[in-house]
Design a protein around this motif. Sequence first.
Motif, PDB file in Angstrom:
ATOM      1  N   UNK A 196       0.703  -1.384  -0.074  1.00  0.00           N
ATOM      2  CA  UNK A 196      -0.056   0.003  -0.048  1.00  0.00           C
ATOM      3  C   UNK A 196       0.990   1.514  -0.069  1.00  0.00           C
ATOM      4  N   UNK A 197       2.003   1.240   0.567  1.00  0.00           N
ATOM      5  CA  UNK A 197       2.895   2.531   0.887  1.00  0.00           C
ATOM      6  C   UNK A 197       3.360   2.482  -0.652  1.00  0.00           C
ATOM      7  N   UNK A 198       3.949   1.616  -1.234  1.00  0.00           N
ATOM      8  CA  UNK A 198       4.740   1.652  -2.667  1.00  0.00           C
ATOM      9  C   UNK A 198       3.436   2.366  -3.624  1.00  0.00           C
ATOM     10  N   UNK A 199       2.217   1.665  -3.751  1.00  0.00           N
ATOM     11  CA  UNK A 199       1.186   2.112  -4.653  1.00  0.00           C
ATOM     12  C   UNK A 199       0.853   3.625  -4.350  1.00  0.00           C
ATOM     13  N   UNK A 200       0.737   3.941  -2.856  1.00  0.00           N
ATOM     14  CA  UNK A 200       0.224   5.343  -2.529  1.00  0.00           C
ATOM     15  C   UNK A 200       1.261   6.471  -2.906  1.00  0.00           C
ATOM     16  N   UNK A 201       2.392   5.933  -2.602  1.00  0.00           N
ATOM     17  CA  UNK A 201       3.651   7.134  -2.783  1.00  0.00           C
ATOM     18  C   UNK A 201       3.612   7.236  -4.360  1.00  0.00           C
ATOM     19  N   UNK A 202       3.635   6.293  -5.178  1.00  0.00           N
ATOM     20  CA  UNK A 202       3.662   6.513  -6.642  1.00  0.00           C
ATOM     21  C   UNK A 202       2.516   7.277  -7.092  1.00  0.00           C
ATOM     22  N   UNK A 203       1.364   7.213  -6.365  1.00  0.00           N
ATOM     23  CA  UNK A 203       0.192   8.055  -6.876  1.00  0.00           C
ATOM     24  C   UNK A 203       0.203   9.384  -6.336  1.00  0.00           C
ATOM     25  N   UNK A 204       0.859   9.539  -5.208  1.00  0.00           N
ATOM     26  CA  UNK A 204       0.964  10.925  -4.457  1.00  0.00           C
ATOM     27  C   UNK A 204       2.033  11.674  -5.565  1.00  0.00           C
ATOM     28  N   UNK A 205       3.161  10.936  -5.988  1.00  0.00           N
ATOM     29  CA  UNK A 205       4.153  11.542  -6.634  1.00  0.00           C
ATOM     30  C   UNK A 205       3.261  12.183  -8.071  1.00  0.00           C
ATOM     31  N   UNK A 206       2.590  11.383  -8.671  1.00  0.00           N
ATOM     32  CA  UNK A 206       1.653  11.540  -9.888  1.00  0.00           C
ATOM     33  C   UNK A 206       0.904  12.660  -9.515  1.00  0.00           C
ATOM     34  N   UNK A 207       0.300  12.759  -8.568  1.00  0.00           N
ATOM     35  CA  UNK A 207      -0.561  13.875  -8.269  1.00  0.00           C
ATOM     36  C   UNK A 207       0.312  15.051  -8.093  1.00  0.00           C
ATOM     37  N   UNK A 208       1.609  15.022  -7.322  1.00  0.00           N
ATOM     38  CA  UNK A 208       2.223  16.296  -7.415  1.00  0.00           C
ATOM     39  C   UNK A 208       2.797  16.654  -8.754  1.00  0.00           C
ATOM     40  N   UNK A 209       3.098  15.843  -9.605  1.00  0.00           N
ATOM     41  CA  UNK A 209       3.661  16.217 -10.949  1.00  0.00           C
ATOM     42  C   UNK A 209       2.523  16.729 -11.574  1.00  0.00           C
ATOM     43  N   UNK A 210       1.148  16.331 -11.688  1.00  0.00           N
ATOM     44  CA  UNK A 210       0.088  16.917 -12.173  1.00  0.00           C
ATOM     45  C   UNK A 210      -0.165  18.237 -11.772  1.00  0.00           C
TER      46      UNK A 210
END
Length: 106
Positions: free
Chosen positions: A66-80
Amino acid sequence: MMKGNLGQLMQQAQKMQETLKQAQQEVAELEVVGQAGGGLVEVAMSGRHEVRRIKIDESIADDREMIEDLTAAAVNDAVNRIQQASQEKMSGLAGGLPLPPGFTLP
């Protein structure tokens, strides 16, 4: 008469270039926070796409996947969020420059 118009156009282009550089610098200095999982993971990122901080809620500390998945999603959110801020900052720059019909700046 054409020479004066060309000089004026060149001055406007130079001013626009300076404004563009300033806007790019402002975006680079920006800091956004991307989130995922309702805030369980937050990633603070600069406008240069440098990750500054990662916050992981302790309630998911034992769930590596979950940490890995949510970290990737949070990075993508920041980039967007950076991309959106950059587009907003740049959108009004061509407004004062007389461009031929149909011509747009990238």
